[in-house]
Design an enzyme around this catalytic site. Structure first.
Site, PDB file in Angstrom:
ATOM      1  N   ASP A 404      -3.283  -0.959  -2.227  1.00 23.65           N
ATOM      2  CA  ASP A 404      -2.922  -0.110  -1.095  1.00 23.65           C
ATOM      3  C   ASP A 404      -3.202  -0.858   0.211  1.00 23.65           C
ATOM      4  O   ASP A 404      -3.836  -1.914   0.202  1.00 23.65           O
ATOM      5  CB  ASP A 404      -3.754   1.187  -1.194  1.00 23.65           C
ATOM      6  CG  ASP A 404      -3.328   2.206  -0.171  1.00 23.65           C
ATOM      7  OD1 ASP A 404      -2.173   2.155   0.283  1.00 23.65           O
ATOM      8  OD2 ASP A 404      -4.165   3.074   0.185  1.00 23.65           O
ATOM      9  N   GLU A 407       0.106  -3.824   3.916  1.00 22.44           N
ATOM     10  CA  GLU A 407       1.222  -4.251   4.797  1.00 22.44           C
ATOM     11  C   GLU A 407       0.862  -5.452   5.659  1.00 22.44           C
ATOM     12  O   GLU A 407       1.794  -6.176   6.028  1.00 22.44           O
ATOM     13  CB  GLU A 407       1.634  -3.074   5.697  1.00 22.44           C
ATOM     14  CG  GLU A 407       2.185  -1.893   4.947  1.00 22.44           C
ATOM     15  CD  GLU A 407       1.121  -1.113   4.164  1.00 22.44           C
ATOM     16  OE1 GLU A 407      -0.035  -1.119   4.590  1.00 22.44           O
ATOM     17  OE2 GLU A 407       1.473  -0.542   3.134  1.00 22.44           O
ATOM     18  N   ASP A 485       2.540   7.462   2.089  1.00 19.01           N
ATOM     19  CA  ASP A 485       1.979   8.768   2.456  1.00 19.01           C
ATOM     20  C   ASP A 485       3.045   9.768   2.882  1.00 19.01           C
ATOM     21  O   ASP A 485       3.296   9.959   4.078  1.00 19.01           O
ATOM     22  CB  ASP A 485       0.940   8.571   3.570  1.00 19.01           C
ATOM     23  CG  ASP A 485      -0.234   7.737   3.066  1.00 19.01           C
ATOM     24  OD1 ASP A 485      -0.364   7.578   1.834  1.00 19.01           O
ATOM     25  OD2 ASP A 485      -1.001   7.233   3.903  1.00 19.01           O
TER      26      ASP A 485
HETATM   27  C1  GLC Z   1      -3.639   5.434   1.975  1.00 18.35           C
HETATM   28  C2  GLC Z   1      -2.796   5.548   0.720  1.00 18.35           C
HETATM   29  C3  GLC Z   1      -3.180   6.800  -0.043  1.00 18.35           C
HETATM   30  C4  GLC Z   1      -4.658   6.753  -0.359  1.00 18.35           C
HETATM   31  C5  GLC Z   1      -5.483   6.599   0.918  1.00 18.35           C
HETATM   32  C6  GLC Z   1      -6.953   6.408   0.633  1.00 18.35           C
HETATM   33  O1  GLC Z   1      -3.357   6.456   2.863  1.00 18.35           O
HETATM   34  O2  GLC Z   1      -1.425   5.520   1.005  1.00 18.35           O
HETATM   35  O3  GLC Z   1      -2.411   6.914  -1.202  1.00 18.35           O
HETATM   36  O4  GLC Z   1      -5.038   7.905  -1.019  1.00 18.35           O
HETATM   37  O5  GLC Z   1      -5.014   5.476   1.639  1.00 18.35           O
HETATM   38  O6  GLC Z   1      -7.174   5.310  -0.163  1.00 18.35           O
END
Ligand code: GLC
Length: 783
Positions: A404, A407, A485
């Site tokens: 995650d 980017e 998200d």
């Molecule tokens: C980001 C991710 C989400 C995750 C959060 C905490 O917002 O896109 O899926 O739950 O981080 O890790």
């Protein structure tokens, strides 16, 4: 749009266009055109694939093998002919002709019926300080798809699409830059279709008829224009070639096709155990539990919270006994923590693995662990180190990795302190001789590659599951992708279909959106409808954010729980069919979830149809994605269709109005469809619970199907250790005949029965002996 206020450019650098062709040179598969200082090359890589490169300075950059899996020299040479006239140079392959006008060095391609495509517009190819661009004509009736991860509807005509990875928090239909940057699209019109892959990792942009109606433009802030033209004409062929170029996904472990449950966060062993128990007690199938950032010790990657997860190995093995696979999140930001004995930070510093600024200083930003530093995944040694760190997870049984914030998502100030999103300085050196400006879009891809290859090293005989938020063209080789998200909004539910379809049309088949919506609180009705649609997502994962209402299938009351159970059950019943689609994606690049235009590219009715989807070639869903709606119109393309639930027969092409109370997602099957199904199981347990039968559901008509099966967990399929059966259905003397070929390949399923069901007419069963079978089933008078 206040962010644009006062930002109108005050000067416009003029573009310099290609001039007259002064010399033409031919080498094995490349024709070069010298035009003053500029050099243009056209390489013939396949009969339907050419690569065009323009270096304004006459000098090409060294090859960068980041996205392209097959180097020019690795393509099998194909014959082509070059014809020179006074005005043109024509290059002809078995499928297309490329004509270069000498006057302005402009390119047009033609199919064998002389239909032009990818035709340079007036500006042709041009450059100016820091940018190179190409302009091409939009043909009448042409529509545009792919472009990677995109919000909005399906067809991208009249939109601008930028390729620059960002943390696209709070995205909506107008958002341009997204988590993924995949500079690929396909243009389709009746009888014609071609794909364009802009092979630039720098910032780039497609403008599809906005700046100039009737013209699309590609621009990159790199030093050369490098793009591939792929002739179809059908989307399937375009994707086949595009994924030959950028690679295909390996088969994931079969369990990854089951239902995944996630939340930010199931934040202690107790909570996770209760969650798992709840699934099993309520008889709602589930295969995967994701652990979000709170399993870590203070958000330090590759650690566990000693308080909340004191014995992760025991937790994971207990979960495994109950059929659950555990996936852990890993973010790129490493807590900046000198002299604290944090091994990841210490090792990274000792070996100089973190990104530095141009002046040599360590770059830092803020993410979950507060001040953080970032591995330079462009370097092979860093990827190996990082991949090896995963051993601490695989050793205790972690089955998959969720990447995650890659980017990368970085704030300039501590989280919660109103920080701005930033990225590494564009001149920060990365990889070998690259700067961040060139490789920004690759950060997520390279992180996922590092995880995938690491898992492969630690578990060489078992397939692993990697999920990434960010990526670039070719991400399918390393990872599944989810759409970041999203929100618990009907609009996001609706948008998920075209988003995932366009990902599939960009070569990335294993994709999903957070079921129920990540941010916000789903209503019972929204959640029920989302679970129905989610059943169609190649990656079926429910997720929700910190401080939102819980989103598990049972929290919305009995009615919604029953709906969730029914649709998750259906997903598990359809697993043999869905797994077959994964195999198709792995071998041909075909999407799993498809817009109708994929199978009906000659039917203009499908070009903008975004709210009906095909799961593979046979199953079409027309979901409900609005509150209070219980009826909707459904477009049935040419052919005979059957209602999945009632068996009612319809003739396309037509529109029908269907009734869909909350329990019902409208589903249709094509005549001649063959859909293998299995009994519902609570999880996918290939070794221990062999299935006692497989059911081939067949609908009257003419159809062919190749049924692939294997062990679902190792790489043996690469050694022909699989089973293939060709199934043929047709009508003879008003009877439906089903022919099943003998089994090919070295893999044999455990002893079981095959049930062949002609839907609505009856069934026959026999032991699966691997032999050829011919069955006559029911009387059927075709229309
Ligand atoms: C980001 C991710 C989400 C995750 C959060 C905490 O917002 O896109 O899926 O739950 O981080 O890790």
């Amino acid at each position: 749009m206040p962010q644009y206020f006062g930002q109108l450019p005050v000067t416009h650098q003029p573009w310099t266009s290609m001039g007259m062709v002064q010399a033409v040179n031919k080498s094995a598969s490349t024709i070069s055109f010298a035009c003053g200082d500029a050099l243009l090359t056209i390489s013939i890589l396949a009969a339907n694939l050419i690569r065009v490169r323009l270096a304004p300075t006459g000098e090409f950059m060294p090859r960068r093998a980041w996205a392209v899996a097959l180097d020019d020299a690795e393509w099998t040479t194909v014959p082509f002919e070059v014809r020179e006239t006074e005005a043109t140079v024509e290059i002809e392959t078995a499928q297309i002709c490329v004509r270069v006008q000498r006057q302005k060095c402009q390119i047009t391609c033609f199919d064998k019926a002389n239909r032009p495509f990818a035709e340079d517009a007036d500006m042709g190819m041009s450059w100016r300080m820091g940018a190179v661009a190409g302009w091409k004509k939009i043909a009448t009736d042409e529509h545009f798809y792919g472009f990677g991860e995109r919000t909005g509807f399906l067809d991208k005509l009249n939109e601008v699409k930028t390729n620059w990875t960002v943390d696209a928090l709070d995205y909506n239909a107008l958002t341009d830059e997204m988590y993924q940057a995949i500079p690929f699209f396909m243009a389709l019109r009746p009888d014609m279709g071609y794909g364009i892959f802009l092979n630039s990792t720098f910032w780039s942009q497609f403008d599809v008829g906005v700046e100039q109606p009737g013209v699309w433009k590609m621009e990159t802030r790199g030093r050369e224009l490098d793009y591939y033209i792929i002739y179809g004409p059908e989307p399937a062929q375009i994707l086949r070639t595009y994924t030959q170029l950028t690679g295909r996904m390996p088969l994931p472990p079969k369990w990854a096709l089951g239902y995944h449950q996630c939340r930010w966060s199931y934040d202690s062993e107790t909570v996770v155990r209760e969650l798992a128990q709840e699934f099993r007690q309520r008889r709602i199938p589930c295969d995967v539990i994701h652990l979000d950032i709170d399993y870590m010790d203070g958000y330090r990657v590759f650690t566990w919270s000693p308080k909340r997860f004191s014995n992760p190995e025991k937790l994971i093995s207990d979960l495994a006994l109950d059929g659950f696979k555990t996936v852990t999140i890993i973010d790129p930001g490493v807590k900046y923590e000198p002299e604290a004995n944090y091994h990841v930070f210490d090792q990274g510093i000792d070996h100089d693995y973190f990104v530095r600024k141009a002046d040599g200083g360590l770059f830092h930003g803020y993410v979950w662990p507060d001040k953080a530093v970032f591995p330079d995944f462009l370097r092979a040694d860093v990827r190996t180190w990082w991949g090896d760190l995963h051993k601490s997870l695989t050793d205790i049984g972690v089955a998959g990795i969720w990447n995650d914030m890659n980017e990368p998502a970085i704030d300039d100030r501590p989280f919660g302190d109103d920080g701005k999103k930033i990225w590494f300085p564009l001149d920060a050196p990365q990889g070998e001789n690259a700067t961040h400006g060139e490789v920004h879009n690759l950060y997520g891809l390279m992180m996922a590659k590092s995880a995938y290859t690491g898992l492969e090293r630690h578990r060489p005989t078992k397939r692993s599951f990697v999920l990434t938020r960010s990526g670039y063209a070719g991400v399918q080789r390393w990872s599944a992708v989810w759409m970041g998200d999203n929100h618990s909004l009907w609009e996001h539910l609706e948008m998920s279909l075209p988003m995932l379809c366009n990902m599939g049309l960009s070569g990335v088949a294993f994709v999903g959106c957070d079921i129920g919506g990540f941010a916000g609180n789903a209503t019972p009705e929204l959640f029920a409808r989302w679970m129905q649609i989610g059943m169609l997502y190649p990656l079926m994962r429910g997720h929700s954010a910190l401080s939102t209402a819980r989103h598990e299938p049972w929290v919305f009351g009995d009615r919604v729980e029953n709906i969730c159970r029914e649709y998750i059950n259906l997903r598990y019943q359809l697993l043999p069919y869905i797994y077959n689609l994964f195999w198709q994606a792995a071998t041909t690049g075909a999407p799993i979830l498809r817009p109708l235009l994929y199978h009906f590219p000659q039917d203009p009715q499908t070009y903008t149809l975004y709210d009906q989807v095909l799961l593979g070639a046979s199953l079409m869903a027309a979901p409900i994605y609005r509150p209070g709606v219980e009826h909707r119109s459904v477009y049935l393309p040419a052919g005979i269709w059957y209602d999945w639930w009632t068996g009612e027969e319809y003739a396309g092409s037509s529109h029908i109005l269907t009734h869909a109370p909350l329990e019902r997602m409208p589903l249709y099957v094509r005549s001649g469809a063959i859909i293998p199904m299995q009994p519902v199981t609570q999880y996918i347990d290939i070794d221990e619970q062999p299935l006692d039968h497989i059911r081939l559901r067949v609908w009257p008509g003419n159809g062919k199907y190749t049924f692939f099966e294997d062990d679902g967990q190792t790489f043996e399929y690469n050694k022909q250790n699989f089973s293939l059966r060709n199934i043929n259905v047709f009508t003879e003397n008003n009877q439906t005949i089903v022919e099943i070929s003998s089994r090919e390949g070295a893999w044999t399923p455990a002893s079981r029965e095959i049930i062949v069901e002609l839907v609505g007419f009856g069934e026959q069963r026999f032991p699966d002996d691997g032999q050829e079978h011919r069955l006559k089933l029911g009387n059927y008078a075709p229309r």
